[in-house]
Design an enzyme around this catalytic site. Structure first.
Site, PDB file in Angstrom:
ATOM      1  N   LYS A 127       0.858  -1.189   0.000  1.00  0.00           N
ATOM      2  CA  LYS A 127       0.000   0.000   0.000  1.00  0.00           C
ATOM      3  C   LYS A 127       0.888   1.230   0.000  1.00  0.00           C
ATOM      4  CE  LYS A 127      -4.504   0.853   0.111  1.00  0.00           C
ATOM      5  NZ  LYS A 127      -5.553   0.088  -0.606  1.00  0.00           N
ATOM      6  N   ASP A 167      -6.830   4.571  -4.854  1.00  0.00           N
ATOM      7  CA  ASP A 167      -7.513   4.403  -3.571  1.00  0.00           C
ATOM      8  C   ASP A 167      -8.208   5.745  -3.316  1.00  0.00           C
ATOM      9  OD1 ASP A 167      -7.573   2.367  -1.147  1.00  0.00           O
ATOM     10  OD2 ASP A 167      -7.327   4.330  -0.235  1.00  0.00           O
TER      11      ASP A 167
END
Length: 446
Positions: A127, A167
């Site tokens: 991430k 995201d």
């Protein structure tokens, strides 16, 4: 011994990384559910799998200088957590939001390991993000930031090493700017990012995938209870990509979505949300959800997004952000007759809320399972890029639907095998973990 092992690893994490509350929460939730697995598989402790799987393989933190439209230099902090590559290249989104810090990116990256494992595709977990807020910025400011961000990140990613996606705060615009900068620096045209535009290697159905996948997962939970979305009232928190397409798919299955939200508050429309209005306001005009109530006379807007959970509904799809749904909200949902909760966001329910849902024995789909559709379709985008092919919308959607059916079945079977039938939290954690752990053992101590 196994309980002691889990406790020891959790305590070590808290001492090593003080103040990282979101990461502690995610790690504790997963590790606590693994006690029966560790009892049955002694090699896990011997090989130090919990210590290794909770520690990122690599953490990259860097400054991102850029120039705003007034000519002033701004500086943000960027990062990429490459968490675990046992099953394939690191895979996970990039988040641009003022709240981004190492705790949030680590929690997201840690969850991503197991989510990606559940898809059955060859993807590790990672991430990234920055404490940059694209809201209120001009296209040129966003472009300059994205180019500066990628000028550092390009050193650490590759189609066979680490493939980021979007995201919160990172949509088609941001992906496009980052892809262009990567191509410019590296002089390579390949699938380095997913969520790309259709003109340059993106996949049909990627935009819809997380929302659609959440509803497909929820549909499987409902089938197990001889029920469906037909004629159900649904509340969807958020009004971004995930929420919009979760609402769209729920409506297509016969449900009525009666409420949506953003960070400013929520709208309730007893006649059913007009999704075309929401899409225009959020995707085109980039306005607040409060504008919906000004256009649609049957709707009411209220300040405070958490109030959305006071609306009686049959199905709740929390699709906004982490820890948006607490114990009190969970109790209110149950009291008002909610029979199913499927998480479109990452860890949107607090541990106390999750306990309420599990104790009430309603259908509850945790984020790492229910919202895996987005990364699953990113994996399908990677496959298309590798083959230089472009599949039709229906081809991708069919594959996505089957992946979500498989994830539900895998989690359900693991929960049953380890004596917690119906507990999809345990089932998803166990099934996702075992695949990664076995690969790590096979790779040796690395």
């Amino acid at each position: 011994m196994s309980n002691q092992y889990v406790s020891r690893v959790v305590e070590t994490l808290k001492k090593r990384y003080p103040g990282e509350a979101e990461f502690h929460q995610a790690a504790t939730e997963v590790l606590d559910s693994l006690t029966p697995v560790i009892k049955k598989n002694k090699e896990i402790e011997q090989a130090g799998i919990l210590e290794r799987i909770t520690e990122p393989e690599r953490q990259i933190i860097f400054r991102v200088p850029w120039v705003d439209d007034s000519g002033k230099v701004q500086v943000n902090r960027g990062m990429r957590i490459q968490y675990n590559s046992a099953l394939g290249p690191y895979k996970g989104g990039i988040r641009f939001h003022p709240s981004v810090n190492t705790s949030i990116i680590k929690f997201l990256g840690f969850e991503q390991i197991f989510k990606n494992s559940l898809t059955g595709l060859m993807m590790g977990g990672g991430k990234g993000g920055a404490d940059f807020d694209p809201k209120g910025k001009s296209d040129n400011e966003v472009m300059r930031f994205c180019q500066s961000f990628m000028t550092e990140l390009y050193r650490h990613i590759d189609a066979d090493t680490d493939v980021p996606a979007g995201d919160i705060g990172v949509g088609a615009r941001e992906i496009g700017y980052m892809f262009g900068q990567y191509k410019r620096i590296k002089n390579i045209y390949h699938g380095i990012l997913t969520g790309k535009g259709l003109l340059y290697g993106g996949s049909l159905a990627r935009t819809e995938a997380t929302g659609y996948g959440c509803v497909y997962f929820c549909e499987e939970m409902l089938k197990d209870r001889k029920s469906s979305f037909e004629k159900k009232n649904v509340v969807v928190s958020g009004s971004g990509n995930v929420a919009i397409y979760a609402a769209q798919k729920a409506m297509s299955l016969g449900a009525k979505v009666i409420a949506m939200s953003d960070s400013s508050g929520y709208v309730y429309d007893a006649n059913g949300i007009k999704l075309d209005v929401v899409k225009r306001l959020k995707e085109v005009e980039r306005k607040r959800i409060s504008e919906y109530a000004k256009e649609v006379k049957s709707a009411k807007f209220k300040d405070g997004c958490s109030g959305i959970w006071t609306i009686p509904c049959d199905i709740a799809l929390p699709s906004a952000t982490q820890n948006e749904l607490d114990e009190k909200a969970a109790q209110t949902l149950i009291k008002n007759g909610c029979v199913a909760v499927a998480e479109g966001a990452n860890m949107p329910s607090t541990p106390e809320a999750v306990k309420v849902f599990l104790d009430a024995k309603i259908a509850y789909g945790p984020g790492k399972a229910a919202n895996a559709g987005g990364v699953a379709t990113s994996g399908l985008e990677m496959a298309q890029n590798s083959q230089r092919l472009s599949w039709t919308f229906d081809e991708v959607d069919t594959k996505l639907h089957q992946i979500m059916v498989n994830i539900h079945e895998t989690a359900k079977n693991a929960a049953k095998e380890y004596n917690t039938p119906g507990n999809l939290v345990n089932g998803a954690n166990i099934a996702g973990f075992l695949k990664v752990a076995k690969a790590m053992i096979a790779h040796g101590v690395v």
